[in-house]
Each structure stands twice: as structure tokens, then as C-alpha cells.
Enzyme design. Structure first.
Site, PDB file in Angstrom:
ATOM      1  CD  GLU A 310       9.638  87.268  13.523  1.00 49.28           C
ATOM      2  OE1 GLU A 310      10.093  86.161  13.952  1.00 49.28           O
ATOM      3  OE2 GLU A 310       9.545  87.644  12.510  1.00 49.28           O
ATOM      4  CG  ASP A 384      13.765  88.497   8.465  1.00 46.66           C
ATOM      5  OD1 ASP A 384      14.805  87.795   8.859  1.00 46.66           O
ATOM      6  OD2 ASP A 384      12.583  87.708   8.441  1.00 46.66           O
ATOM      7  CD  GLU A 412      13.088  83.017   6.533  1.00 48.61           C
ATOM      8  OE1 GLU A 412      14.038  83.138   7.347  1.00 48.61           O
ATOM      9  OE2 GLU A 412      11.767  83.512   6.718  1.00 48.61           O
TER      10      GLU A 412
END
Ligand code: GCW
Length: 717
Positions: A310, A384, A412
Site C-alpha cells: 500500500e 483484510d 474498521e
């Protein structure tokens, strides 16, 4: 004058009558409120007439303080130190190595399996005397033992005839703070970072002590202070002074400090024009940097690194491998006893391979090639931190390399700051998954705790959900996830039900009806979230970038693997990601019995169905319903259960303080609305492919798909 005085006095009297203690959640599970049940309290009092400790240290001072605070609170009674170890009904605390009295009561042999952090709590009955011995090899072990004894009392358990021998199954038990130097927290939903970098090192927030104490109470022994998307500045002297201040506070609580190392630091804060891990100047730079850090913090834990992922720099920028990068840093910290936690969370925008396969492909070839002070930190699943993922195929695939688990405690992808999702059941589901790496029973837990491959260095990390919110975690039930992470990191065999039970009693009340009902609510909560967000193995269909709310329609972005359509692949025929041999063949990364199970449409557990298969809308699922109907059913059931959570909670009004009751009540209302939103948006969207009706029994969405697609949340956290 007199009138004024009278009014003032009346006001003061009034104030004194109102209970002043605010139940704002700050005290977490360490509330130590007075035990109202007299019988229990009296029994405890009988055994706690004083304590004997022969020596002093900063940790011992913490122990004494904790005992005083706890017993004062729980029993309304001061416990005093005694010089006479022969006294009846006292607690004796100490290590046999340092306390002659303790060594006369227990042999070092008995502590042989305790390691440095384990402890024994034992009732010693001699000559009509009953004394409770808390012993271990280090002061921190004693602190852990004391917290265990206090937990027994907080949960109103017996403290008679004790024999508890407890040792952590995993060595490195760390929180990962994704905290930036400007105090924002990546994926944080509980305010800003606890670390007040600007005012450190001179201004010491009392919260740092409370943070350390809470962690110690659940056995967490390390903290990575900074975000994995790292800033090299934290490695400069100005910041190292600040880090040192924190490390000094945490040390007596048994907590080591770690930092994230930005791979390009030699360029950014050094004078170098490369960060190539095989370059000698780079190696020397890191070796000197490590030396400098250890000058400030002699017991510094080491580095956590996110590289070539990322947008983060890494060894691949110089055509070197992850092993080259990790080993170079490992060599730098090695002389000082440090470790490197190198993350396996890598996937590339240029690699057209299924994202779920990339970490395995990248890391497996390096098994056995890492230095002995390197751990590879692997997320629980291959994508993820989704509400549900199968276990990561790297677990079991690298028998010569310590793999540490990375969980995400912050939610998240599980409703963020507004949702109650008790994550212990998720943690356990992964730990108990059988990889079959060495035949049946090769669970992820045994890989993580080192028993399967006889590895000494073991670790587990949880991405923290803590911030400056008064109650630490924003949602009160976020505290339960922090708590559960610590308890499982210490002993992954405890079950989620017991952890919830302990936490509820310590955090709220001992009221049986409350504990029973809310425990059940917690135990079902994660499945509820899975059902209304990503049932049947769906994944990564959340809002663009902020990941808030449903957005299965996300497509055409600069990276395919950041879109939702990449993951659900819905079309007129069906839905799901074919990861069998006819598709990406991600199944082949699992050991054969597991691979076989996952690749078979019939045998694949339904919770992973659309993770591994592209399934026809008319396929008949285990319930007898078609896939389309089953999908609707799960979404509706999820939303209904979210409604049920609300009802259950509301039925408990009056059983706990209004303050926390009302906060949770409001959040459960939000969660219910969000569940309906998820359900409607997803069902309407997937219907554009299936072209089938929502089953008759279900209430039809009252808004259109366009409405949901046009919702925007520019300031979502
Ligand atoms: O979960 C994703 C997050 C990123 C995070 C990344 C990672 C710290 O969306 O915010 O970056 O994973 O784990 O590195």
C-alpha cells in the site's frame, strides 16, 4: 448573609447526597466497586487480614497500590502490610529467589514451568493457618498473579483452597497502535491518540499509567506506539526522548515499547541516498540507529515493519526481498536483544494474481531464510480483517519461521465506532481452525504458540481500538474486545463465553439476569454483523476508502483490488469469487484435506461459500432455499437480530447505571439502523443481477438502490 449561607449549605448537602462517581467507563474492568453481597464480602475479609512482601521494587510498589485500591474498594477495608509472615489469613507475595520466606514455602522446582512471566497462586494451610501465596520468578509475574486474585474477587469466585498455575502460551503479546505523530489514529474510532507527542517528555498524562495498568491486568506485555504506515521522525532524538518517557512509565508494568520502522528512514532522516538493505552504509546506519535507541531505552522491544505494501517503501524498491529487508533490521537490533516483526500484509497493484494469494506466494519461499529474531506478522485471514475470513494459508506453510498473529481489535470492517461486535468469537474461530499442516489437530493456535513446530519465539498482535475518548474505546463494548484480546493472548484456550462472563461482571454488575442475557447478546453479535454485512463468505463490499457502510457497487477505481466488484463478482448467473482450480486456485495454498473441503461446492462450509465459489443464483443451499433466497434470508435475519440486540439491552434498564446504559442504548439504535441500511442496499444491489424477487415474507426496502448509492460520508472517520 445568613440566607446566602443557608442556601450554600443546602447546596453542598444536596451535592453530597447525589452519588458523585460518574460511570463514564474510564475505569474499564478495574472498577473495584464495593461487593454488595455481605456474605461474599465477609468470606473474603476473613482471608485478607494483611499482606507480606519482603522486598521492594517499582513493580512491587504497583502491586501494593493495586491491592490497597482493590481491597479498599471491594471490601471497604484497608489491608495493611505485615512484617510477620507467620500471621494467619494473609497474602504472601514474592519470588523464592528474592524472598527467604517465600522460598521456605515453595521450591523453585514447582515454578519450573512458569517461565519468567507465569505465576502460582496457592493456599498454604499449615498448623491451622491459611495463607495465600502469590509467587513467580519475576516481579511482573507477581503483578499478573495479583491481578488474577483480584479478578477472582471481582467475579465473586472463591479464594479458598487455591491452586492456580498460569503461564502465558505466547511470548510477545502486543497492541499495535496505528497512531500518527499528529495524534490522528488510522482506523481509530475512539478519539485521538493517547500519546501527546507535543507535550512529551515533560508533560506526563496520568492516563499513561492507567493504560499500562489496564494492559498489565490482562497480560499484554508490549506496545507498538506508532502506525505501520510509518513516519521516520519517530526515530529522531527529539522523539526518542518522548518514547523513552513512555517506556519508563510502562516498564514496571511489564510492557515493552516497540516502534514502526519506515524502511526509507536512512534517506529521510539520515544523509543517505539509498535504503537498499544490502548496502553497507545502510546497514551501518540502522546498526547505529539501533544503538542510539537502546541508549535511550535499554529494553526496547524492536521494530514492526510494513514494507512494499500500500505504498510503503521496502526492500523491493531495490530489487531485494522481504528476507533481505527483515534480516538487515534484525541484525541491527540483535546485539541489543531486539526483534523484528515483519508484516506479511503485502499485495501489489501490478500483480494480477488474486489478492488472497499474494502474501503466501511472496513469503512461503523464504521459510527458514529469516534471522532467528524475526517474526512474520500475518493477519488472521488472507484479505483484510473482514467480518469473516477463512484462516490465512500462511499458517502452517512456514514451519521454520515464527509466524505471529495479527488481529484487528479496532472495528474498521465491523461497524467501526457504532457497533457492538464481540470479537472473541472471531479470534477463537481462527485459532481453532485446523490447518492440517502436520495432520489433524494442527490448529492455528498451535502454530502461533509454537507447539506445532517447536518454535521458541512466539507472538500475537492486536490493532488497538483505544483513543482519548473518556471510556478509552468509544463504544463501551469495545472494551470487551481489548479485554478478550489480552486474555486470549495469554491463554488461547479460555472460551469466549468465560471471557464475556468475567468482563461483564467486572465492568457492569454481578446481576445474574443481566450477565446471562448480555452474554448471549455478545456471543451472537459477531455472527449478526456477518449476516447483515457479508453473509455466506462475501467480503470487502464496504464503503470506498473509509470502509463505512455498504457499497457493493464500487468499481472502476485505479486499483481493481480496491473495488467491491473484484470480490463479489456478481453477474446474471450467480455470485462469488471462484478460488477453486477453475478460478484463481487459492484453495491450493491450503493443506490437502482443507483444500479439498474448500474446493468442493458441497463440502465447503457455507460461511465461506462465496469466498471460494462462484455460485448460481438457483443453487440449493443446505437450508433447502436457493442461493438468492438464502442470501436474502441471511440479510434479513442479521438485521432482525440487530433489532433483537436492542430489545434485549433495553430490557436491562435499571440493572446498571443510567450513564453507560443510555450510551449503549443509543449506539444499538444506530447499529439497528445501519443493519437495515446494509440489508436493503445489498439486497437491492444484488437483485439487479439475480433479477429475482425478495421472498414474500420479507418487508420490502422502503428506499431505492439509487438512494443508497448516492449516500456520501465525506467526514466518516
Ligand atoms: O486494513 C487496511 C487498512 C489500512 C491499513 C492496512 C494495513 C495501516 O484499511 O488503513 O493501514 O490495512 O494493515 O496496513
Amino acid at each position: 448573609m445568613l440566607k446566602n449561607l443557608l442556601i450554600k449549605t443546602a447546596f453542598v448537602v444536596l451535592l453530597l447526597m447525589v452519588p458523585l462517581k460518574a460511570e463514564d467507563g474510564y475505569r474499564l474492568w478495574l472498577r473495584y466497586d464495593k461487593i454488595s453481597d455481605e456474605e461474599t464480602a465477609n468470606r473474603y475479609k476473613q482471608f485478607l487480614k494483611g499482606y507480606f512482601i519482603e522486598y521492594d521494587s517499582p513493580t512491587i510498589a504497583i502491586i501494593k497500590n493495586e491491592l490497597q485500591t482493590a481491597l479498599n474498594g471491594l471490601l471497604g477495608k484497608n489491608i495493611s502490610r505485615t512484617d510477620n509472615p507467620e500471621k494467619n489469613n494473609i497474602i504472601i507475595i514474592g519470588s523464592p529467589d528474592r524472598s527467604p520466606v517465600v522460598s521456605s514455602l515453595i521450591s523453585n522446582n514447582e515454578l519450573i514451568n512458569c517461565g519468567n512471566e507465569g505465576y502460582i497462586i496457592k493456599t498454604i494451610s499449615t498448623e491451622g493457618k491459611e495463607r495465600i501465596l502469590i509467587t513467580g520468578k519475576s516481579d511482573v509475574a507477581l503483578l499478573y498473579g495479583v491481578f488474577n486474585l483480584l479478578r477472582l474477587m471481582q467475579t465473586h469466585s472463591s479464594i479458598e483452597n487455591l491452586y492456580i498455575s498460569s503461564m502465558p502460551k505466547i511470548k510477545i503479546r502486543v497492541l499495535n497502535h496505528w497512531d500518527n505523530l499528529d495524534r490522528t489514529v488510522e482506523r481509530g474510532y475512539a478519539g485521538f491518540s493517547l500519546w501527546d507527542w507535543h507535550k512529551l517528555p515533560d508533560y506526563i498524562d496520568s492516563r499513561y499509567f492507567d493504560y499500562a495498568r489496564a494492559n498489565a491486568s490482562i497480560g499484554i506485555n508490549g506496545t507498538v506506539l506508532t502506525n505501520v504506515n510509518a513516519n521516520a521522525l519517530v526515530l529522531t532524538p527529539v522523539y526518542l526522548e518522548k518514547v523513552k518517557a513512555l517506556a519508563d512509565i510502562f516498564r514496571p508494568y511489564g510492557i515493552k515499547v516497540y516502534l514502526t520502522a519506515r524502511f526509507s528512514a536512512p534517506i529521510e532522516i539520515g544523509e543517505l541516498d539509498t535504503a537498499d538493505p544490502l548496502n553497507n552504509d545502510v546497514k551501518t546506519w540502522w546498526a547505529n540507529k539501533a544503538k542510539e535507541i537502546y541508549g535511550y531505552i535499554p529494553d526496547f522491544g524492536g521494530f514492526l515493519v510494513k514494507a512494499n505494501s500500500e505504498g510503503q517503501p521496502g526492500p523491493q524498491n531495490y530489487n531485494r526481498t522481504h528476507a533481505d529487508g527483515a534480516n538487515m533490521l534484525a541484525d541491527a537490533v540483535k546485539p541489543h536483544g531486539g526483534i523484528v516483526m515483519w508484516r506479511a500484509f503485502v499485495y501489489s497493484a501490478d500483480d494480477k494474481e488474486d489478492r488472497a494469494k499474494q502474501a503466501y506466494n511472496e513469503f512461503k519461499p523464504f521459510d527458514g531464510k529469516f534471522r532467528e529474531n524475526v517474526l512474520i506478522q500475518v493477519k488472521n485471514g488472507p484479505i483484510d480483517f473482514q467480518p469473516r475470513e477463512p484462516f490465512h494459508p500462511l499458517f502452517g506453510a512456514m514451519p521454520q519461521t515464527p509466524l505471529m498473529m495479527e488481529y484487528q481489535i479496532t472495528q474498521e470492517y465491523l461497524g467501526q465506532g457504532t457497533s457492538l461486535a464481540y470479537l472473541s468469537t472471531l479470534f477463537k474461530e481462527v485459532l481453532e481452525s485446523d490447518t492440517h499442516a502436520k495432520g489433524e489437530g494442527s490448529t492455528v493456535a498451535k502454530i502461533i504458540d509454537g507447539t506445532l513446530d517447536r518454535l521458541e519465539l512466539t507472538g500475537i498482535a492486536g490493532v488497538s481500538n483505544i483513543g482519548t475518548d473518556r471510556n478509552w474505546t468509544g463504544h463501551t463494548f469495545g472494551q470487551a474486545n481489548w479485554y478478550a484480546f489480552g486474555r486470549l493472548a495469554w491463554n488461547h484456550e479460555i472460551n469466549s463465553d468465560q471471557i464475556a462472563d468475567e468482563w461483564l461482571r467486572m465492568t457492569f454488575t454481578d446481576n445474574k439476569d443481566f450477565v446471562d442475557q448480555i452474554k448471549e447478546l455478545m456471543m451472537n453479535s459477531r455472527e449478526t454483523v456477518v449476516n447483515y454485512m457479508t453473509p455466506l463468505g462475501l467480503h470487502h463490499i464496504m464503503g470506498w476508502h473509509h470502509h463505512y457502510g455498504p457499497a457493493p457497487w464500487i468499481k472502476d477505481k485505479h486499483r481493481d483490488d480496491w473495488t467491491s466488484v473484484y470480490y463479489h463478482r456478481a453477474d446474471e448467473k450467480g455470485i462469488g469469487f471462484d478460488r477453486t482450480q477453475t478460478g484463481s486456485d487459492a484453495v491450493s495454498q491450503y493443506f490437502s484435506p482443507v483444500a479439498r473441503k474448500f474446493s468442493s461446492l458441497e463440502q465447503c462450509p457455507e460461511e465461506y461459500l462465496l469466498w471460494f465459489h462462484h455460485v448460481d443464483w438457483d443453487y440449493v443451499t443446505k437450508s433447502g432455499r436457493t442461493l438468492w433466497d438464502e442470501l436474502c434470508y441471511r440479510y434479513y435475519e442479521g438485521a432482525e437480530s440487530a433489532g433483537q440486540m436492542r430489545t434485549t439491552w433495553n430490557s436491562q434498564q435499571g440493572r446498571i447505571d443510567d450513564e453507560r446504559f443510555n450510551r449503549v442504548k443509543m449506539l444499538l439504535n444506530i447499529q439497528y439502523k445501519e443493519a437495515i441500511w446494509w440489508r436493503n442496499a445489498c439486497v437491492l444491489y444484488f437483485q439487479t443481477f439475480s433479477k429475482k424477487a425478495i421472498p414474500d415474507d420479507f418487508e420490502k426496502p422502503d428506499k431505492t438502490l439509487e438512494y443508497y448509492m448516492n449516500l456520501e460520508f465525506p467526514y466518516a472517520p
